[in-house]
Scaffold this active site. Sequence first.
Site, PDB file in Angstrom:
ATOM      1  N   ARG A 248     -12.953 -17.450  -3.513  1.00 59.66           N
ATOM      2  CA  ARG A 248     -11.503 -17.471  -3.244  1.00 59.66           C
ATOM      3  C   ARG A 248     -10.742 -17.763  -4.535  1.00 59.66           C
ATOM      4  NH1 ARG A 248      -9.461 -22.028  -1.786  1.00 59.66           N
ATOM      5  NH2 ARG A 248     -11.067 -22.503  -0.249  1.00 59.66           N
TER       6      ARG A 248
ATOM      7  N   ASP B  70       9.261  -4.474  -7.141  1.00 56.56           N
ATOM      8  CA  ASP B  70       8.203  -3.828  -6.358  1.00 56.56           C
ATOM      9  C   ASP B  70       8.069  -2.403  -6.905  1.00 56.56           C
ATOM     10  OD1 ASP B  70       6.750  -2.366  -4.466  1.00 56.56           O
ATOM     11  OD2 ASP B  70       7.447  -3.613  -2.792  1.00 56.56           O
TER      12      ASP B  70
ATOM     13  N   LYS C  29      -1.210   1.852  -1.594  1.00 58.04           N
ATOM     14  CA  LYS C  29      -0.554   3.148  -1.777  1.00 58.04           C
ATOM     15  C   LYS C  29      -1.138   3.864  -2.996  1.00 58.04           C
ATOM     16  CE  LYS C  29       1.649   1.269   1.615  1.00 58.04           C
ATOM     17  NZ  LYS C  29       2.912   0.565   1.486  1.00 58.04           N
TER      18      LYS C  29
HETATM   19  C1  PLP Z   1       3.449  -0.698   1.874  1.00 52.73           C
HETATM   20  C2  PLP Z   1       4.428  -1.392   1.023  1.00 52.73           C
HETATM   21  C3  PLP Z   1       4.429  -2.792   0.903  1.00 52.73           C
HETATM   22  C4  PLP Z   1       3.512  -3.677   1.708  1.00 52.73           C
HETATM   23  O1  PLP Z   1       2.195  -3.491   1.364  1.00 52.73           O
HETATM   24  P1  PLP Z   1       0.941  -3.671   2.371  1.00 52.73           P
HETATM   25  O2  PLP Z   1      -0.201  -3.358   1.499  1.00 52.73           O
HETATM   26  O3  PLP Z   1       1.148  -2.719   3.502  1.00 52.73           O
HETATM   27  O4  PLP Z   1       0.979  -5.096   2.842  1.00 52.73           O
HETATM   28  C5  PLP Z   1       5.347  -3.368   0.036  1.00 52.73           C
HETATM   29  N1  PLP Z   1       6.218  -2.607  -0.665  1.00 52.73           N
HETATM   30  C6  PLP Z   1       6.249  -1.273  -0.561  1.00 52.73           C
HETATM   31  C7  PLP Z   1       7.231  -0.493  -1.369  1.00 52.73           C
HETATM   32  C8  PLP Z   1       5.363  -0.612   0.284  1.00 52.73           C
HETATM   33  O5  PLP Z   1       5.426   0.720   0.399  1.00 52.73           O
END
Ligand code: PLP
Length: 385
Positions: free
Chosen positions: A46, A170, A195
């Site tokens: 962890r 992000d 993604k």
């Molecule tokens: C999918 C997504 C998230 C969240 O990510 P997870 O891996 O699904 O928890 C955060 N920001 C953006 C822009 C996303 O497309």
Amino acid sequence: MKIETLAIHAGQHPDPTSGAVMTPIVLSSTFAQDGPGHHKGYDYSRSGNPTRGTLEACAAALEGARHGLAFASGCAATTTILHTLSPGDHVICGDDVYGGTFRIIDKVMKPMGITATFVDMTDLALTEAAFRPETKMVWLETPSNPMLKVFDIERVCAIASRKGVPVVVDNTFATPMIQQPLGLGATAVVHSSTKYLNGHSDVVGGLVMSNDDELVQKVRFLQNAMGAVPSPFDCFLVLRGLKTLPVRMDRHAANAQIIAGWLHRNPDVARVYYPGNEDHPQRELIRRQMKTPGGMISFVIKGASGTVAERSQRFLADLKVFTCAESLGGVESLIELPAVMTHASVPAETRALLGIDDGLIRISVGLESVDDLIGDLDHAFSASR
Ligand SMILES: *Cc1c(COP(=O)(O)O)cnc(C)c1O
């Protein structure tokens, strides 16, 4: 070294014990110590794991960061970094960030005493006016989802920097192949590696990258204390995905540019939202900030707005190459209706304010032949008429 080389080699070297060229998946939860308290850098998985450490180093290099921290999901990364805040602190957040991010801020952080203001960050005066003495973080996501609005990272960071407030970007939709927010003044970058970074729709994961030692120290503490860490196997898969990120992102954007142009000329289409379109309201900023317009497109079919969105539903049902599914950034093309899928939890009035029509269709353009993708769309347009 250039990013294409870093994607393949950063943080990696043949395994000293076996010569294995690819990073081993170290599943061990615990590590032998030479004597109590004397370990070789790892004591418990962890707190740290060799496979995870390699992913963290590689991902950090791609964002131009000294530090990377991997998490069990993008939301885990977001939750952990938001936990560096204390009760009474205030966050300024883009008004159309990922729905899960809105939910964490509104439903998890708010009850813990963190306040937030959601603003349209294309309006810099509005953004600046949202600052308060207790503002401790700015959260920015560009391009936005699903409207593909683009926000000026450098200018938002400049405003925040004058106020001494860190900015988290992000970078999931763009990836470091398109923009590197840390070089534009951001304090930290967050990714859903689910993604594009992993890129094969077979991992849920997240990452935080930063050059801010103090922030990283806090996030690293919370990563271990709160424990939302990824498995070594998932880390291996993301690391493997990263190797082809540069090639994949080029093809995603090339395919998307052709499809967006084709949609734009299509008499069945009312509106197309794509950062590569000449009529995008932020085209100057896009030229300055983004290396390519990326692989995400949204559009509205003529006569398929609002209450008559059934045509969009029929359109999706007639596709054979595109798969109707949430998520994005994989090798395969995905298509979805945000109003009933990814953005169903956003209240209808908010969707209307953000311009998310009930008939709006979002596509994540994959790496298939663009001819087959256009053929598939063309067929569905005829069938849904
Ligand atoms: C999918 C997504 C998230 C969240 O990510 P997870 O891996 O699904 O928890 C955060 N920001 C953006 C822009 C996303 O497309």
